[in-house]
Each structure stands twice: as structure tokens, then as C-alpha cells.
Design a protein around this motif. Sequence first.
Motif, PDB file in Angstrom:
ATOM      1  N   ILE A 209       0.853  -1.184   0.000  1.00 64.20           N
ATOM      2  CA  ILE A 209       0.000   0.000   0.000  1.00 64.20           C
ATOM      3  C   ILE A 209       0.893   1.240   0.000  1.00 64.20           C
ATOM      4  CG2 ILE A 209      -1.930  -1.129   1.170  1.00 64.20           C
ATOM      5  CD1 ILE A 209      -1.035   0.076   3.758  1.00 64.20           C
ATOM      6  N   ASP A 210       0.375   2.309  -0.580  1.00 64.45           N
ATOM      7  CA  ASP A 210       1.125   3.557  -0.653  1.00 64.45           C
ATOM      8  C   ASP A 210       0.433   4.623   0.197  1.00 64.45           C
ATOM      9  OD1 ASP A 210      -1.127   4.122  -2.114  1.00 64.45           O
ATOM     10  OD2 ASP A 210      -0.113   4.151  -4.049  1.00 64.45           O
ATOM     11  N   LYS A 211       0.872   5.875   0.051  1.00 70.75           N
ATOM     12  CA  LYS A 211       0.315   6.955   0.866  1.00 70.75           C
ATOM     13  C   LYS A 211      -1.150   7.202   0.547  1.00 70.75           C
ATOM     14  CE  LYS A 211       3.395  10.158   0.055  1.00 70.75           C
ATOM     15  NZ  LYS A 211       4.096  11.463   0.153  1.00 70.75           N
TER      16      LYS A 211
ATOM     17  N   THR B  35      10.147  -2.443   6.009  1.00 69.63           N
ATOM     18  CA  THR B  35      10.757  -3.705   5.590  1.00 69.63           C
ATOM     19  C   THR B  35      10.506  -3.992   4.115  1.00 69.63           C
ATOM     20  OG1 THR B  35       8.776  -4.906   6.298  1.00 69.63           O
ATOM     21  CG2 THR B  35      10.550  -4.666   7.914  1.00 69.63           C
ATOM     22  N   SER B  36       9.587  -3.249   3.535  1.00 67.32           N
ATOM     23  CA  SER B  36       9.301  -3.419   2.114  1.00 67.32           C
ATOM     24  C   SER B  36      10.484  -2.923   1.282  1.00 67.32           C
ATOM     25  CB  SER B  36       8.041  -2.636   1.736  1.00 67.32           C
ATOM     26  OG  SER B  36       7.881  -2.589   0.336  1.00 67.32           O
ATOM     27  N   LYS B  37      10.787  -3.656   0.239  1.00 69.13           N
ATOM     28  CA  LYS B  37      11.898  -3.297  -0.632  1.00 69.13           C
ATOM     29  C   LYS B  37      11.458  -2.423  -1.802  1.00 69.13           C
ATOM     30  CE  LYS B  37      14.536  -5.824   1.932  1.00 69.13           C
ATOM     31  NZ  LYS B  37      15.480  -5.190   2.887  1.00 69.13           N
ATOM     32  N   VAL B  38      10.167  -2.145  -1.887  1.00 70.47           N
ATOM     33  CA  VAL B  38       9.633  -1.335  -2.991  1.00 70.47           C
ATOM     34  C   VAL B  38       9.552   0.112  -2.510  1.00 70.47           C
ATOM     35  CG1 VAL B  38       7.717  -1.024  -4.593  1.00 70.47           C
ATOM     36  CG2 VAL B  38       8.335  -3.328  -3.806  1.00 70.47           C
TER      37      VAL B  38
ATOM     38  N   TYR C  12       3.199  -5.626   4.433  1.00 68.24           N
ATOM     39  CA  TYR C  12       2.264  -6.124   5.439  1.00 68.24           C
ATOM     40  C   TYR C  12       2.848  -5.998   6.846  1.00 68.24           C
ATOM     41  CZ  TYR C  12      -0.880  -9.290   7.924  1.00 68.24           C
ATOM     42  OH  TYR C  12      -1.776  -9.819   8.824  1.00 68.24           O
ATOM     43  N   GLU C  13       4.119  -6.300   7.028  1.00 67.34           N
ATOM     44  CA  GLU C  13       4.736  -6.167   8.342  1.00 67.34           C
ATOM     45  C   GLU C  13       4.716  -4.722   8.806  1.00 67.34           C
ATOM     46  OE1 GLU C  13       9.000  -6.999  10.646  1.00 67.34           O
ATOM     47  OE2 GLU C  13       8.705  -7.648   8.564  1.00 67.34           O
ATOM     48  N   ASP C  14       4.991  -3.779   7.903  1.00 69.17           N
ATOM     49  CA  ASP C  14       4.934  -2.365   8.260  1.00 69.17           C
ATOM     50  C   ASP C  14       3.521  -1.948   8.653  1.00 69.17           C
ATOM     51  OD1 ASP C  14       7.664  -2.207   7.448  1.00 69.17           O
ATOM     52  OD2 ASP C  14       6.971  -2.070   5.379  1.00 69.17           O
ATOM     53  N   PHE C  15       2.527  -2.507   7.985  1.00 75.77           N
ATOM     54  CA  PHE C  15       1.148  -2.172   8.314  1.00 75.77           C
ATOM     55  C   PHE C  15       0.761  -2.725   9.689  1.00 75.77           C
ATOM     56  CE2 PHE C  15      -3.408  -3.115   8.320  1.00 75.77           C
ATOM     57  CZ  PHE C  15      -3.926  -1.856   8.053  1.00 75.77           C
ATOM     58  N   VAL C  16       1.272  -3.897  10.039  1.00 73.64           N
ATOM     59  CA  VAL C  16       0.990  -4.462  11.365  1.00 73.64           C
ATOM     60  C   VAL C  16       1.499  -3.513  12.443  1.00 73.64           C
ATOM     61  CG1 VAL C  16       1.494  -6.356  12.943  1.00 73.64           C
ATOM     62  CG2 VAL C  16       0.941  -6.840  10.560  1.00 73.64           C
ATOM     63  N   HIS C  17       2.701  -2.990  12.269  1.00 72.63           N
ATOM     64  CA  HIS C  17       3.233  -2.032  13.233  1.00 72.63           C
ATOM     65  C   HIS C  17       2.376  -0.769  13.254  1.00 72.63           C
ATOM     66  CE1 HIS C  17       7.292  -3.601  14.487  1.00 72.63           C
ATOM     67  NE2 HIS C  17       6.952  -4.480  13.557  1.00 72.63           N
ATOM     68  N   PHE C  18       1.915  -0.330  12.099  1.00 68.36           N
ATOM     69  CA  PHE C  18       1.113   0.885  12.047  1.00 68.36           C
ATOM     70  C   PHE C  18      -0.230   0.716  12.755  1.00 68.36           C
ATOM     71  CE2 PHE C  18      -2.552   2.688   9.796  1.00 68.36           C
ATOM     72  CZ  PHE C  18      -2.386   4.031  10.113  1.00 68.36           C
ATOM     73  N   ILE C  19      -0.964  -0.338  12.442  1.00 62.46           N
ATOM     74  CA  ILE C  19      -2.313  -0.474  12.993  1.00 62.46           C
ATOM     75  C   ILE C  19      -2.268  -0.742  14.497  1.00 62.46           C
ATOM     76  CG2 ILE C  19      -2.496  -2.955  12.532  1.00 62.46           C
ATOM     77  CD1 ILE C  19      -5.443  -2.474  11.821  1.00 62.46           C
ATOM     78  N   LEU C  20      -1.265  -1.484  14.973  1.00 62.58           N
ATOM     79  CA  LEU C  20      -1.138  -1.695  16.416  1.00 62.58           C
ATOM     80  C   LEU C  20      -0.814  -0.384  17.132  1.00 62.58           C
ATOM     81  CD1 LEU C  20       0.846  -5.070  16.527  1.00 62.58           C
ATOM     82  CD2 LEU C  20      -1.590  -4.729  16.956  1.00 62.58           C
ATOM     83  N   SER C  21      -0.027   0.463  16.494  1.00 63.79           N
ATOM     84  CA  SER C  21       0.307   1.755  17.094  1.00 63.79           C
ATOM     85  C   SER C  21      -0.865   2.721  17.021  1.00 63.79           C
ATOM     86  CB  SER C  21       1.532   2.358  16.391  1.00 63.79           C
ATOM     87  OG  SER C  21       2.655   1.517  16.492  1.00 63.79           O
ATOM     88  N   GLU C  22      -1.625   2.679  15.953  1.00 64.15           N
ATOM     89  CA  GLU C  22      -2.736   3.617  15.769  1.00 64.15           C
ATOM     90  C   GLU C  22      -3.901   3.311  16.699  1.00 64.15           C
ATOM     91  OE1 GLU C  22      -5.621   6.264  14.639  1.00 64.15           O
ATOM     92  OE2 GLU C  22      -3.426   6.337  14.461  1.00 64.15           O
ATOM     93  N   GLU C  23      -4.178   2.067  16.925  1.00 67.66           N
ATOM     94  CA  GLU C  23      -5.367   1.716  17.702  1.00 67.66           C
ATOM     95  C   GLU C  23      -5.096   1.563  19.197  1.00 67.66           C
ATOM     96  OE1 GLU C  23      -8.069   2.058  16.349  1.00 67.66           O
ATOM     97  OE2 GLU C  23      -7.410   2.092  14.276  1.00 67.66           O
ATOM     98  N   ASP C  24      -3.848   1.653  19.627  1.00 70.74           N
ATOM     99  CA  ASP C  24      -3.541   1.614  21.058  1.00 70.74           C
ATOM    100  C   ASP C  24      -2.341   2.513  21.307  1.00 70.74           C
ATOM    101  OD1 ASP C  24      -3.345   1.130  23.709  1.00 70.74           O
ATOM    102  OD2 ASP C  24      -2.857  -0.991  23.554  1.00 70.74           O
TER     103      ASP C  24
END
Length: 564
Positions: free
Chosen positions: A356-358, A393-396, A402-414
Motif C-alpha cells: 500500500i502507498d500513501k 521492511t518493504s523493498k519497494v 504487510y509487516e509495516d502495516f501491522v506495526h502501524f495499525i497496532l500503534s494507531e489503535e492503542d
Amino acid sequence: MVEASSAAGPADLSAAALVSALPLQVDLLQLPPEVPAPGAPALRGVLDGFFAHWLSLPDTGALVGSLAQKAKTSGGGPAAAMLPSMMQGGASVPPLSPRSPRLSRRSSSLNSNQSNRSASPLRPAAARPAKEVIPQFYFQDGRPPTYEVKKQCIATVDQLFAGHSNGLRPQANPFCSMSYGSAIEFRMVTRELCKLPTFFTTALFEKIDKESTGFVTREAFTDFWVNSNLMSMDSATQVFKILKQQNCNSLTKEDFKPVLKDLLDNHPGLEFLKSTPEFQERYAETVVYRIFYCLNRIGGGHLTLRELKRGNLLSALRHADDEEDINKVLRYFSYEHFYVIYCKFWELDTDHDFLIDKENLIKYGNHALTYRIVDRIFSEFRMDVQQVPRKFTSKVEGKMGYEDFVHFILSEEDKSSGPSQEYWFKCIDLDGNGILTHNELQFFFEEQLHRMECMAQEPVLFEDILCQLIDMIGPENESYLTLKDFRRCKLSGHFFNILFNLNKFMAFEARDPFLIRQMREEPSLTDWDRFARREYVRLAMEEDGEDASNASGDVWDESLESPF
């Protein structure tokens, strides 16, 4: 008489001093009348004459010589005690000037030590105090077990390996009943003997069976668990040594694969996933990402033993080992939590390339986030940025994995958790100097203020908001805020929402009584737990609605086709 006295030498001088030192009784001498009275000056010459005459006698030289010889050999015996104090102490040297109290104490201690060393050889030497033996308090491989503990462990090993001369192997044993029905033989060793969650069975078996023979003999297990002193270590150290690779000092995500595979193969709450291997893999990845998000505070993808000890991973695994409903294990392993994370990512990933992008992320939460905070999350790909909040962690380039999104959503919701506070603090800290200034806070709130005006909301000036933020955090210095200030505060989530999440900011201002009551009734739940539960219910209802509509559509299609 002069020749006799000169020939006597030092011994005669000592004898003369001895004689002169003796008290003289005049009545016993029976002196003639011409002798001066005691105390008269002329008496000195008369006594010198008598002494010279005494020295000339033959027996006097032998007597004085023997006394001198005894004084030398005895080191100051009775004869030396009779000598004048000036001759004993060597008073030819004048005394030193007084010193300071500190030097005096030091010199007195030195003199006492010297006097002890120069004590008479006839005196028995004082017995030296016995050295206190300090017991060993550090053991590189852990404190060795006592004989009783080791004996009991070996007895249990003999009992578990009885009847298996070739060793145990990871296959079903119908005579071994475990909580999950049919179990493998080696699982009993993991749980009953090693006192570890059964999901470490595969990792433990592979660690001992280095030659991949498919068997673990009693001797191999005893050598690994007992002789290597692993049995006396704490559970976290045992797990760390079982999972880590040789010559490595940390754990990587790959090291947790055997544990997750064992969990997916044996937990009854995840049995339904066996028909969809692709989601088994996604579930395992999500669990590992959550583990490293919470425990690996240093970052870099390497989990240290200290971080493992400080975390709650082992307690969560034991909970999963005892609980048949995996969704009740809220820490790391809940399938409902995985379902919410994956579905949220899938909704934003419109082209389904698993990136996913911005523009995708700005849609999260019904456009709840500001453009400035989203741009800051993706600032890794900007050349003018001094400090990156978190590297992807994405090379693009320009894409979040997906790993970056996991960190984001866990941080955003708590936003009240420690990892979340660090995540958003680095995002707000534009210059990366470790403090948040008023200018940095104003930079992010300006867009919030503009959005409030566009939504016809009553705008709030930054000066008023700043006072509210300072009162909310209570920093040590009101001119700036540090990460330490946020860790002491329970309202850090509202602080960040005021700056860049308009929906949660307005909800906080509205003070929904339903949410307040829910928080009071279930104080053990985190903000993430409540969010995941609400979202799972919503997603499940949407899926049920789609299934119902599809079913009705099928019925309608059949009715249309029936006449033909």
C-alpha cells in the motif's frame, strides 16, 4: 686499672652503666671517715676510683663478658631490662617534629606493624586469621542443580523413556492422553519434564536430533538437558537456547517458525485453518510480527534474551496451551485479531499486490489521519528528512508492506502502549533530537485546525490546545516534551489524537458514555483489544450479509431459470 678498663671494650661500658645504674647503699660500704658524705661533689671521684679497682679484679672481666653475651643472644633479657632507657632506645637521634593527625595515625600503624615484625623470637607468633572463602555466585551456564534435584530429574527421564530403547520419535502414541486428544510421544517430555509449553516440542526435538535420525534417545536427551545444566536455568533462558541458532546471540523471526507450525498443527482452536494453508502462513506471520512489535524494543529484527525475559510471551504460550478457544488468548495468538489486521490491510490494498502507498493509507479509518502524519510515516523515501520514524521492511520504494502495516495499525489503535508511544513520538519529532517542541506540535495541529473549519466545527486556537496538551502530559519542563514524560502519562493516546486523528479527537471531546462504561467494566482490556472486538463483529456481520445476499441471489436466479 686504666689498661683493664680500655681492654674491656663495649662490654665493659655496658657493665659500667649497669653498675652506675644500681642504687648505692652507703651504710653497707662501711666507708672510712675521710670519704665525703653522700651528695658531696668529691664523692664522685672516690666512687670512680672504687669502680676502676673493681674492674681490675680477675673475676670482673669474666662476669661482665658473660652478661654482655647473654644480652646479645637474648635480645634484651633481664640484663637489657636493667640498662638505661637511653641506651635501649638508641637516644642518639633526636625526636621528629609533630605531624598532622592523619600522618600520625598512619605512622603509628606502620610502627606497630614493624614492632610486630621485630618481636622477640621467643614469643610465639600470633596466628593469622583464616581467609574467608567466598562461594561462587556466577555460573556461565547457570547454577548447577543439587544432587537431589538432578537425581529426581534423571528418574523422571527414565520413566518417560522406559520401553523406548531406540528413543522417542514425533509420532502419534495412542496410549498417551493429552489435553488435545492424540499427542506425540515427545510432547509429554516437553510439558511434564521440561515444564515448557507443548508448542516447543518440534523445536526441542530438532535441537537434540542434530543428525535428523527421527529419534531422541535417553542418553542424548540427558546430555542436552541435564549434563549441559539447561534444567537449572529459567524458562526464558531455556526457550532462548532452544530456539536460537548456533553462534547467534539473538532470535530472528525465522527462529519462531517451528513454534508457530506446532501451534497450527496441534491447537484445536486453529484446526479449521488446515484446509487453507495460505491463511495458516499469514496467521503465523502476523503472530511473529506482533511478538517483535511488543518485545523487540531495540528494533532491527533481533530479539535478545533480555527482551525475551522482560516480555510476556511465555505466559501467553502457556495460556494458549491450556485454553482451547484461541480467541481468548488476546496476547499475540487471537485469530480474531489476525482477521481484523488482515482484512484492514486487504481493504486498503486495492490492487492486491500486498503493498500500500500513501494514497491507500490516507483512507484508513474513514480518512481519520492528516496528510502530514501520513507523509511523515512515508518519510523514509524523502531526501530532505533528517530522522526516519521507522524504516519499512518493504523493498519497494514508496510502498508499505504487510509487516509495516501491522506495526502501524497496532500503534494507531492503542496509543497508550510503550511501542506505540515510541512510534508516534518519532513521527512528531521532525528533527530527531529526542524532544518535542511547541513548533513541532503546532506544525501537526495546523492541519487539524483546517479540517475542523472545513467540517464547520468550532475551531480551537493552538494556544488553548497547547495548554491542554501540557496539562495532559505534565512534563518536567513545560518548554518541551520527552519520551519519558509520555511513559508516565496515561493520556498519551488522546495527546496524539488531538494532533493528527480528527475522528478520535472529536470522540474524545464528546465523551461517549457507552465507551466510558465499557472501559470501566473491562479495565483489563487494552484499546487494541476493544477495537479488534468491535471490528471483528462489524466484519463478521458484513460477511454474513454478503453471504445472505449471495444466497438470495442464487435463489432468485433459480426462480428465473425454472420456467425455461
